[in-house]
Motif scaffolding. Structure first.
Motif, short mmCIF file in Angstrom:
data_model
loop_
_atom_site.label_atom_id
_atom_site.label_comp_id
_atom_site.label_asym_id
_atom_site.label_seq_id
_atom_site.Cartn_x
_atom_site.Cartn_y
_atom_site.Cartn_z
N ILE A 46 -5.21 -2.00 -6.59
CA ILE A 46 -6.28 -1.12 -6.33
C ILE A 46 -5.73 0.24 -6.70
CG2 ILE A 46 -8.23 -0.23 -4.51
CD1 ILE A 46 -7.81 -3.38 -3.75
N GLY A 47 -6.80 1.25 -7.11
CA GLY A 47 -6.51 2.47 -6.88
C GLY A 47 -6.99 4.08 -6.49
N PHE A 48 -6.83 4.84 -6.31
CA PHE A 48 -7.83 5.48 -5.30
C PHE A 48 -7.86 6.97 -6.60
CE2 PHE A 48 -9.39 4.94 -1.10
CZ PHE A 48 -8.78 3.63 -1.17
N ALA A 49 -9.47 7.58 -6.39
CA ALA A 49 -9.06 9.18 -7.60
C ALA A 49 -9.89 9.88 -6.69
CB ALA A 49 -9.75 8.72 -8.87
N ILE A 80 0.76 -0.81 0.10
CA ILE A 80 -0.30 -0.11 0.13
C ILE A 80 0.82 0.96 -0.30
CG2 ILE A 80 -1.65 1.35 0.98
CD1 ILE A 80 -3.00 -1.22 2.43
N THR A 81 0.53 1.86 -0.65
CA THR A 81 1.47 3.19 -0.40
C THR A 81 0.29 4.23 0.06
OG1 THR A 81 0.24 4.68 -2.57
CG2 THR A 81 2.33 2.99 -2.87
N ALA A 82 0.76 5.11 0.42
CA ALA A 82 0.42 6.00 1.49
C ALA A 82 0.84 7.49 2.23
CB ALA A 82 -0.54 5.62 2.85
N ARG A 109 -6.11 3.22 -17.61
CA ARG A 109 -4.57 3.85 -18.21
C ARG A 109 -4.43 3.44 -16.91
NH1 ARG A 109 -6.45 9.46 -17.37
NH2 ARG A 109 -5.35 9.41 -15.52
N LYS A 110 -4.33 3.12 -15.95
CA LYS A 110 -3.08 2.72 -14.41
C LYS A 110 -3.19 1.66 -14.59
CE LYS A 110 -3.52 6.88 -12.45
NZ LYS A 110 -2.06 7.99 -11.04
N GLY A 111 -4.02 0.75 -15.39
CA GLY A 111 -3.89 -1.21 -15.24
C GLY A 111 -4.19 -1.35 -14.43
N ILE A 128 -2.18 -1.58 -3.49
CA ILE A 128 -3.76 -0.65 -3.52
C ILE A 128 -2.80 0.99 -3.49
CG2 ILE A 128 -5.29 0.51 -1.91
CD1 ILE A 128 -5.03 -2.97 -0.35
N GLY A 129 -2.71 1.09 -4.23
CA GLY A 129 -2.49 2.98 -4.08
C GLY A 129 -3.46 4.39 -3.80
N THR A 130 -2.47 4.46 -2.44
CA THR A 130 -3.80 5.67 -1.84
C THR A 130 -3.80 6.67 -1.74
OG1 THR A 130 -3.12 5.59 0.32
CG2 THR A 130 -4.86 3.39 -0.37
N ALA A 131 -1.49 6.68 -2.08
CA ALA A 131 -1.12 7.64 -1.47
C ALA A 131 -1.53 8.93 -2.39
CB ALA A 131 0.20 7.14 -2.45
N ALA A 132 -1.29 10.84 -2.21
CA ALA A 132 -1.39 11.69 -2.78
C ALA A 132 -0.55 11.68 -3.24
CB ALA A 132 -2.14 13.27 -2.19
N ASN A 163 6.35 13.75 -11.78
CA ASN A 163 6.55 12.80 -11.66
C ASN A 163 6.46 11.66 -11.96
OD1 ASN A 163 8.00 13.49 -8.56
ND2 ASN A 163 6.72 14.37 -8.28
N PRO A 164 6.97 10.41 -11.70
CA PRO A 164 6.04 8.91 -12.21
C PRO A 164 4.95 9.17 -11.66
CG PRO A 164 7.74 8.49 -10.81
CD PRO A 164 8.08 10.56 -10.62
N ASP A 165 4.41 7.95 -12.12
CA ASP A 165 2.96 7.48 -11.95
C ASP A 165 3.50 6.32 -12.16
OD1 ASP A 165 0.56 6.01 -11.81
OD2 ASP A 165 -0.03 7.15 -12.60
N ILE A 166 3.47 6.06 -9.75
CA ILE A 166 4.04 4.84 -9.59
C ILE A 166 2.98 3.95 -9.61
CG2 ILE A 166 4.72 4.60 -6.82
CD1 ILE A 166 4.93 7.70 -6.06
N LEU A 167 1.78 3.68 -9.01
CA LEU A 167 1.26 2.71 -9.31
C LEU A 167 0.11 2.40 -10.66
CD1 LEU A 167 -1.44 1.69 -8.05
CD2 LEU A 167 -3.04 3.08 -8.94
N SER A 168 0.70 3.17 -11.72
CA SER A 168 1.18 2.62 -13.00
C SER A 168 2.49 1.46 -13.31
CB SER A 168 1.25 3.64 -14.19
OG SER A 168 -0.63 4.14 -14.19
O1 C5P Z 1 -3.39 10.05 -11.19
P1 C5P Z 1 -4.00 10.75 -10.04
O2 C5P Z 1 -3.69 11.44 -9.48
O3 C5P Z 1 -5.55 11.13 -9.70
O4 C5P Z 1 -4.46 8.51 -9.83
C1 C5P Z 1 -4.65 8.77 -8.41
C2 C5P Z 1 -3.89 7.24 -8.22
O5 C5P Z 1 -2.94 6.97 -8.57
C3 C5P Z 1 -4.48 6.69 -6.86
O6 C5P Z 1 -4.33 5.65 -6.57
C4 C5P Z 1 -2.55 7.58 -6.21
O7 C5P Z 1 -2.56 6.83 -5.65
C5 C5P Z 1 -1.76 7.15 -7.79
N1 C5P Z 1 -0.43 7.27 -8.00
C6 C5P Z 1 0.23 7.38 -8.15
N2 C5P Z 1 2.02 8.16 -8.54
C7 C5P Z 1 1.26 9.10 -9.40
C8 C5P Z 1 -0.19 9.95 -9.06
C9 C5P Z 1 -1.18 9.05 -8.75
O8 C5P Z 1 0.56 6.37 -7.98
N3 C5P Z 1 2.85 10.00 -9.50
#
Ligand code: C5P
Length: 415
Positions: free
Chosen positions: A327-330, A195-197, A346-348, A277-281, A309-314
């Protein structure tokens, strides 16, 4: 057997003649792969020696509130209590059972029981008439009502010569009951969750940063709920006040999105997760050229160049093992449903948990949340506004149903 593997068991032994059976019990638990720390009451030492139990458990045995009177040191019952995944009191005498009911602290074991946060299992052992006495019956009932699991004694010949119920359950039965109790209570045992948070902080200089108002509360609530169900949780935590310290949560503290990316991908490679689970903002951008040290006010730039920044969840989803539940959060500022459906693809992700700032009480900084689980166009589950802990339970239910359809990546089969 696998259910007890790696479990930390505090074995409380009290002053019953059945204490001699504890030696066999320790051996059973250790053979099943558990880590055992023994706490004896002074009464138990009349029946079996700490040396026997220390040798069999491979750990020092504690029985006194003071470790070393001369040196003035005390046994840290709080540390001991927090160490265990479970406290098993076997044999449990009428005396210790009544002490547990009353919350007394006159032995080390009772103080450990008072400090512990983990569940408690008792295996009573006493003479038939003591066991059937209304005081004992009512005390055992009170413990049950508090959530203590009771391993019923066996019937048979008792040390007093009486026949009846009161013999300590056989050590093999205790081990088996403990294992199935773990299985029921911890259905996610053996599963691994990443989980990222929290937010990330992107430095402008040594003291200033770009960040956001994420508290990390929702992510930590989810981590805690899944750990409570027995999963091992890797929590990649941005800077936040929330604490999450049960032993099943392995916390990796990071500051920036780049740190989070490195920590998350390393964790994924080292311990392939069953669920991501990507809950991180995660901050979308970072200053391109952070200033070394603390910049003086006059030296602050008028414009800050930002890079994405890179998209970590993707990234995580792309490297996830086959069958991993993603699981992602929006967080939307409007309804956000169409965007969430696109984001899922998009994020798989398999599932996007959507919350909207348009809903009162939802999103950053609140203790409550209102979410929709978006699986795609054709499947959206909407929930009422509720506490973030209750949202964590809803999500854990979905995860559990999904995981129990298959065997975990991380573990051996369970018994
Ligand atoms: O694109 P957006 O920020 O709306 O996506 C939200 C989801 O993607 C969340 O689950 C968040 O943890 C993850 N995320 C990420 N890396 C980023 C941006 C969002 O892992 N740079």
């Amino acid at each position: 057997m696998a259910m007890l593997k790696g479990r930390r068991i505090i074995l409380g032994i009290t002053g019953s003649i059945a204490a001699y059976k504890s030696a066999f019990l320790v051996r059973e638990l250790v053979r099943a792969g558990a880590e055992v720390r023994v706490v004896m009451t002074p009464g138990a030492r009349e029946f079996i020696t700490p040396l026997t139990l220390g040798t069999l458990s491979g750990n020092p045995v504690h029985s006194e509130l003071t470790d070393d009177r001369e040196a003035g040191t005390w046994t840290d019952h709080v540390e001991l209590g927090l160490w265990g995944d479970v406290i098993l009191v076997a044999p449990a005498t009428a005396h210790t059972i009544s002490g547990m009911v009353e919350g007394r602290g006159d032995t080390l074991l009772l103080t450990v029981l008072l400090s512990a946060k983990c569940p408690v299992v008792v295996a009573p052992a006493m003479d038939r008439d003591m066991f059937t006495h209304p005081a004992t019956t009512s005390n055992i009932e009170k413990l049950r009502n508090r959530g203590v699991h009771v391993i019923e004694p066996d019937e048979g010949e008792l040390a007093s010569g009486l026949e009846g119920k009161g013999r300590l359950a056989d050590p093999v039965r205790i081990r088996e009951e403990l294992a199935s109790w773990f299985q029921n209570r911890c259905p996610l045992m053996g599963y691994r969750i990443l989980i990222t948070a929290g937010p990330t902080h992107e430095p402008l200089d040594a003291v200033r940063f770009i960040g956001n108002r994420s508290s990390g509360r929702q992510g930590v609530a989810i981590a805690m709920e899944l750990a409570r169900r027995g999963a091992i949780v890797d929590l990649i935590a941005g800077p936040m006040e929330q604490t999450a310290d049960p032993p099943a949560i392995i916390r990796h503290d990071i500051e920036t999105a780049l740190d989070m990316q490195v920590a998350a991908l390393e964790t994924l490679r080292g311990s392939p997760p069953d669920v991501i689970i990507g809950t991180a903002a995660v901050s979308d951008v970072r200053p391109a050229n952070p200033i070394e040290g603390k910049a003086a006010k006059v030296d602050l730039p008028n414009h800050i160049e930002l890079v994405e920044n890179p998209d970590i969840l993707s990234d995580l989803n792309a490297s996830a093992p086959d069958g991993c539940f993603k699981i992602g959060f929006a967080l939307a500022h409007d309804d956000g449903l169409e965007a969430a459906i696109r984001k899922r693809e998009r994020k798989g992700c398999d599932l996007i948990v959507l919350n909207s700032l348009a809903d009162k009480g939802a999103g950053f900084g609140h203790t409550t949340n209102r979410v929709r689980f978006v699986y795609g166009h054709d499947r959206i589950d909407s929930f009422e506004l509720k506490s973030k802990e209750a949202v964590a339970i809803d999500l854990a239910e979905v995860i559990q149903a999904k995981l129990l359809e298959r065997t975990p990546f991380a573990s051996e089969p369970t018994d």
